[in-house]
Scaffold this active site. Structure first.
Site, PDB file in Angstrom:
ATOM      1  N   ARG A  12     -35.902  61.559   7.693  1.00  0.00           N
ATOM      2  CA  ARG A  12     -35.910  60.258   6.919  1.00  0.00           C
ATOM      3  C   ARG A  12     -34.969  60.204   5.709  1.00  0.00           C
ATOM      4  NH1 ARG A  12     -36.491  58.434   1.651  1.00  0.00           N
ATOM      5  NH2 ARG A  12     -38.136  59.905   1.502  1.00  0.00           N
ATOM      6  N   HIS A  16     -29.656  59.155   4.697  1.00  0.00           N
ATOM      7  CA  HIS A  16     -28.682  58.525   3.660  1.00  0.00           C
ATOM      8  C   HIS A  16     -27.344  59.379   3.762  1.00  0.00           C
ATOM      9  CE1 HIS A  16     -31.193  56.071   1.113  1.00  0.00           C
ATOM     10  NE2 HIS A  16     -32.200  56.974   1.149  1.00  0.00           N
ATOM     11  N   SER A 166     -35.096  61.614  -7.889  1.00  0.00           N
ATOM     12  CA  SER A 166     -34.177  61.093  -7.125  1.00  0.00           C
ATOM     13  C   SER A 166     -32.680  61.028  -7.536  1.00  0.00           C
ATOM     14  CB  SER A 166     -34.190  59.201  -7.122  1.00  0.00           C
ATOM     15  OG  SER A 166     -35.895  59.317  -6.764  1.00  0.00           O
ATOM     16  N   HIS A 194     -40.677  66.132  -5.201  1.00  0.00           N
ATOM     17  CA  HIS A 194     -39.666  66.106  -4.303  1.00  0.00           C
ATOM     18  C   HIS A 194     -38.274  66.527  -5.006  1.00  0.00           C
ATOM     19  CE1 HIS A 194     -37.400  63.620  -0.928  1.00  0.00           C
ATOM     20  NE2 HIS A 194     -36.591  63.603  -1.875  1.00  0.00           N
TER      21      HIS A 194
END
Lengths: 337, 309
Positions: A12, A16, A166, A194
């Site tokens: 997933r 990107h 992020s 993450h």
């Protein structure tokens, strides 16, 4: 020894790095390898999740339906995970993913906007699947704010809640403070971290998260992800084991999966290039890299300046249309002076 | 009469203003009340919310208006039905309100993305509902994008539309946050309905940036042989018309690369109560108030209520 759950968004978040172009063979082969390594959760989708294929961030090579059914078929042990951003995907996309046998659902929202997840977390809770809530761009909020937002997510029905770095902006002490505050706020509910590797800290940050009480850690094969990439899974797992945690993952099979990922998913593994360092420092979502470089080409504008300006404007993921404005403005400033 | 004709003249003097009730006292309801209060054609007789402590109800009280925390029930209990009821609650609530309001013969102007009524985007459809008594204002992104997609599809062979809006977190209340699914579905449906292009996508970002992000909508279109100059001319022509009721509507960028065209629109709010970045609320409320003002001049309204104007 504390058992940690490893969540693998290679199929997933890695999208990107290849402009959402993973084909069905690549998806199937990596999913089989991850399953053989006993990675607990394998997440698949467009880079921005269910329903996000778009000109704004890039159109996926294959549909959500095809991705889900292909990976579902390839998994025997691992659970199938999906990701969704409210406002991009809808309950209809969640319903279809449930139909495809997805078991772990993540709703992503900006760090301070957890109320955007209320409806979909409730929907998933009522549907009887595992609902998790991820607070993105978490460097933009204090530990106290994140803890409060995480507690609300649990109130909405999240069975796990966590933060995404992020922009790859955190240092280990930042992560310890945030995960610690969230763990205190949500008690026994598992907390997720993450990481992104813009400043070379993703593995160290993940260990810091585990030490602060996180129960679920994300990692991608070869760090496959936007910009500098994510936490490198096949480094993370043995480092965690040496640090005294167990993951239930088979090391050789994990290394095989990572080798396969390097051969079959990506033109080259992500490196911490200049743009990634700058986006990490500026606190801008790594996924903006391609578009920034592309739009600066031929304008005379330094893409590094664009990242710092986007950081100043607090651009969040999804606001890729802002890049056009910033490049135009910096270009006209240069012309005026 | 072309749909846009008469837009500028939509603030008519009427012998007797139409009576209005507003349900919903969030950010959108509050701005709506301020716009209604300024209109000579509309007389706000009741502002109905649910929470007696809401800032929206206090604001309406401050204007000297009748208020209630009794919600839809208070509107239904009025001794004489209102000519116009604005519904600024949520899509789910509107679906419950409409069957209750319909028998009253009231014109219902729905500001939620419920898809119940006839969709209106003033410069494209005009502001008089051709049929029915339920007018739907689509969504803020729909109000910004529909005039552009309608004009582009009329002039160029568009095969795909994508509409990406960004709204400041400050002005996205709970109903908006719970209505993202309806926002996406209704905005996409409106783009198809008014452009004829079936392959469409709508996206909404809620931005917490400080200072708050001004409401903007990027319209991406796939069309072969795009001439950036011709596209820009169309966009500017559309913007000029939309400014007749939403003066802060402007084209901030227009790019064409290969077969991909992007027109970025921004809407600044011109309002007594909204900050300038809240153009999302300003454009949808301005359109809604125009629908009511146009209704105030309709002969069938006059005959129904017995007023000779």
């Amino acid at each position: 020894m504390k058992r940690l759950v490893i969540h693998d968004p290679t199929l997933r978040d890695g999208q990107h790095a290849v402009r959402h172009g993973l084909g069905l063979t690549a998806l199937r082969r990596y999913a089989q390898a991850a399953d053989a390594a006993r990675i607990p959760v394998v997440e698949v989708g467009h880079g921005n999740g269910l329903g996000a294929s778009s000109l704004q961030v890039g159109q996926a090579a294959v549909s959500d339906d095809e991705m889900l059914s292909t990976v579902r078929e390839a998994l025997g042990h691992s659970r199938l995970g999906v990701f969704m951003l409210p406002g991009w995907g809808t309950s209809a996309d969640l319903r279809r993913a449930i139909g495809h046998g997805a078991e772990v659902f993540r709703i992503g929202v900006h760090a301070t906007e957890v109320t955007l997840a209320e409806r979909h977390l409730g929907f998933l809770r009522d549907a009887g699947v595992e609902a998790q809530c991820m607070l993105m761009m978490s460097h933009m909020a204090s530990p106290e704010v994140l803890a409060e937002q995480a507690a609300r997510a649990v109130g909405y029905g999240a069975q796990a809640v966590g933060i995404m770095d992020s922009a790859g902006h955190f240092l280990p002490a930042d992560v310890s403070a945030r995960i610690g505050a969230i763990v205190e706020a949500v008690g026994t509910v598992p907390v997720v971290f993450h990481g992104h590797d813009n400043l070379g800290m993703a593995v160290a940050n993940s260990v810091a998260a585990a030490d602060a009480g996180a129960g679920i850690l994300d990692g991608c094969a070869r760090g496959f992800g936007a910009g500098a990439g994510n936490t490198q899974l096949e480094v993370l797992v043995p480092v965690l084991e040496r640090s005294g945690y167990t993951t239930g993952i088979d090391l050789y099979a994990l290394l095989d999966a990572a080798d396969l990922a390097e051969r079959e998913l990506m033109p080259a593994p992500p490196v911490t290039g200049s743009m990634s360092i700058v986006s990490g420092l500026a606190g801008v979502f790594s996924g903006f890299k391609h578009r920034v470089v592309e739009l600066c080409a031929g304008t005379g504008v330094d893409p590094r300046d664009v990242f710092f300006e986007l950081g100043r404007r607090q651009a969040i993921a999804g606001q890729e249309d802002l890049i056009v404005d910033v490049v135009a403005e910096l270009s006209s400033r240069a012309t005026d002076s | 009469m072309s749909p846009a004709a008469g837009l500028r003249g939509a603030r008519p003097e009427v012998a007797e203003p139409v009576t209005v009730a507003v349900i919903g006292t969030g950010a959108i309801g509050r701005d709506l009340v301020s716009k209604i209060d300024r209109s000579p054609a509309l007389e706000c007789r009741l502002v109905a919310g649910r929470n007696p402590q809401s800032a929206g109800l206090r604001y309406a009280e401050g204007l000297g208006l009748a208020t209630t925390a009794g919600g839809i029930e208070a509107v239904l209990a009025a001794p004489r039905p209102f000519d116009v009821v604005f519904d600024a609650t949520s899509a789910a609530s509107h679906r419950e309100h409409w069957p209750l309001l319909e028998p009253l013969g009231t014109l219902v102007i729905d500001l939620t993305p419920s898809k119940v009524g006839q969709m209106v985007a003033p410069t494209v459809t005009g502001v008089s509902p051709a049929t029915g008594r339920n007018v739907n204002l689509i969504s803020c992104g729909g109000q910004a994008a529909v005039p552009i997609v309608h004009a582009l599809a009329a002039e160029f062979p568009v095969t795909y539309f994508e509409v990406v809006s960004t709204v400041a977190s400050e002005v996205a209340g709970r109903a908006t946050r719970m209505n993202l699914d309806e926002y996406v579905a209704t905005t996409g449906q409106a783009v198809t309905a008014f452009s004829g292009v079936t392959d469409v996508k709508a996206i909404l970002n809620i931005s917490p940036a400080v200072p708050p992000a001004t409401f903007r909508t990027a319209v991406h279109a796939r069309l072969a042989g795009a001439d950036p100059v011709a596209v820009r001319a169309v966009a500017e022509r559309v913007a000029e018309r939309v400014r007749s009721f939403a003066p802060g509507y402007q084209v901030v960028a227009c790019t064409a690369a290969g077969d991909l065209v992007t027109i970025t629109l921004q809407v600044l709010a011109h309002s007594d109560v909204l900050p300038p970045y809240a153009g999302n609320l300003d454009i949808i409320n301005s359109a809604a108030v125009m629908v009511a003002e146009q209704y105030a001049t309709r002969p069938d309204r006059a005959s129904r209520t017995g007023v000779i104007s």
